[in-house]
Scaffold this active site. Structure first.
Site, short mmCIF file in Angstrom:
data_model
loop_
_atom_site.label_atom_id
_atom_site.label_comp_id
_atom_site.label_asym_id
_atom_site.label_seq_id
_atom_site.Cartn_x
_atom_site.Cartn_y
_atom_site.Cartn_z
N ASN A 114 0.89 -1.17 0.00
CA ASN A 114 0.00 0.00 0.00
C ASN A 114 0.92 1.21 0.00
OD1 ASN A 114 -1.74 2.09 0.47
ND2 ASN A 114 -2.39 1.41 2.51
N LYS A 137 0.17 4.25 -0.22
CA LYS A 137 -0.41 5.45 0.40
C LYS A 137 -0.15 6.67 -0.49
CE LYS A 137 -0.03 3.09 4.76
NZ LYS A 137 0.08 3.15 6.21
N HIS A 165 -9.37 1.45 4.59
CA HIS A 165 -8.13 1.55 5.37
C HIS A 165 -8.38 2.47 6.57
CE1 HIS A 165 -4.01 2.50 6.47
NE2 HIS A 165 -3.66 1.40 5.83
N GLU A 184 -5.35 -4.92 10.29
CA GLU A 184 -4.29 -3.94 10.55
C GLU A 184 -4.56 -3.22 11.87
OE1 GLU A 184 -2.24 -2.66 6.67
OE2 GLU A 184 -3.97 -1.37 6.91
N GLY A 187 2.76 2.05 10.76
CA GLY A 187 3.76 3.11 10.64
C GLY A 187 4.49 3.43 11.93
N SER A 198 3.56 -2.39 10.16
CA SER A 198 5.01 -2.51 10.34
C SER A 198 5.55 -3.88 9.96
CB SER A 198 5.39 -2.15 11.79
OG SER A 198 4.99 -0.82 12.09
#
Ligand code: 13P
Length: 249
Positions: free
Chosen positions: A9, A11, A94, A166, A172, A212
């Protein structure tokens, strides 16, 4: 036996020309026929990314899609705009879209239904906040997200869906869920699908872990029985992504 699916992804990263350069760099590194490989890229880069990925095992996906066919929805992308250029996967719901762009379980459900209507495989995201984990409501919360996301989705459609678990606190942050924590929730998601549909649908659906994931932790996460892949943010923009895709080599 479920085929693993590892998706990047991107982003809001990389210009279209940078996207092409990155795909050319990663193409030889992500070759692995045992895994479905998807790069979900910003809408403006989908077409050049498709071109750059030609002849490789890379599928180009979208990061979002609207739930209407066409019309006065400034700035949105319609499903047939995606299928017209060959997109087969779209990330739906998301946590960043839920947090910053007011997406709800209801809009997620509408988008999931619309994606299936157009033959696009949705990668449906779910995941709890750190507060919810500390409150001990993770599984309840995720079950609710899943139940609403799959409202009016047929068993046949659901069997082809991808779910991405997630945990928001792991996105992140470098704070990966342990493989046991990830497996616990992914197994609960599969049990929830079995409850909504049946065992065969639950056995077919693919569930990814995201948060992560990197070259160092991918193999342990992907060894868990209910983790069928990964949705990778930061590490999908680096050569490390090749190591994640080739976790089994
Ligand atoms: P990171 O891999 O950067 O934590 O992002 C995960 C994610 O949000 C993928 O959708």
């Amino acid at each position: 036996m479920r085929k693993k699916i590892i998706a990047g992804n991107w982003k809001m990263n990389k210009t279209p020309s940078e996207a092409v350069a990155l795909i050319n760099e990663l193409k030889p590194l992500v070759a692995n026929d045992e895994v479905d490989v998807v790069f979900c890229v910003p809408a403006i880069s989908i077409v050049p990314a498709m071109e750059a990925a030609k002849g490789s095992n890379i599928n180009i996906g979208a990061e979002n899609m609207y739930f209407e066919e066409s019309g006065a929805y400034t700035g949105e992308i319609a499903p047939n705009m995606l299928t017209d250029v060959g997109v087969k996967y779209v990330i739906i719901g998301h946590s960043e879209r839920r947090d910053y762009f007011a997406e709800t379980d209801e809009t997620v459900n509408k988008k999931v239904l619309k994606a299936f209507e157009h033959g696009i495989t949705p990668i449906i995201c779910c995941g709890e906040s750190l507060t919810q984990r500390q409150q001990g409501v993770t599984i309840d919360f995720i079950r609710q997200q899943i139940k609403i996301a799959f409202l009016n989705v047929t068993a046949e459609q659901a069997a082809t869906a991808v779910i991405a678990y997630e945990p928001i606190w792991a996105i992140g942050t470098g704070m990966t869920a342990t493989s046991d924590q990830a497996e616990e929730v992914c197994a609960a998601i599969r049990a929830c699908i079995a409850e909504i549909y049946d065992e065969a649908t639950a056995a077919a659906i693919r569930i990814q872990y995201g948060g992560s994931m990197n070259a160092g932790n991918a193999a342990e996460l992907l060894a868990k029985p209910d983790i069928d892949g990964g949705l990778v943010g930061g590490a999908s923009l680096k050569p490390d992504f090749g190591k994640i895709v080739n976790y089994n080599k």
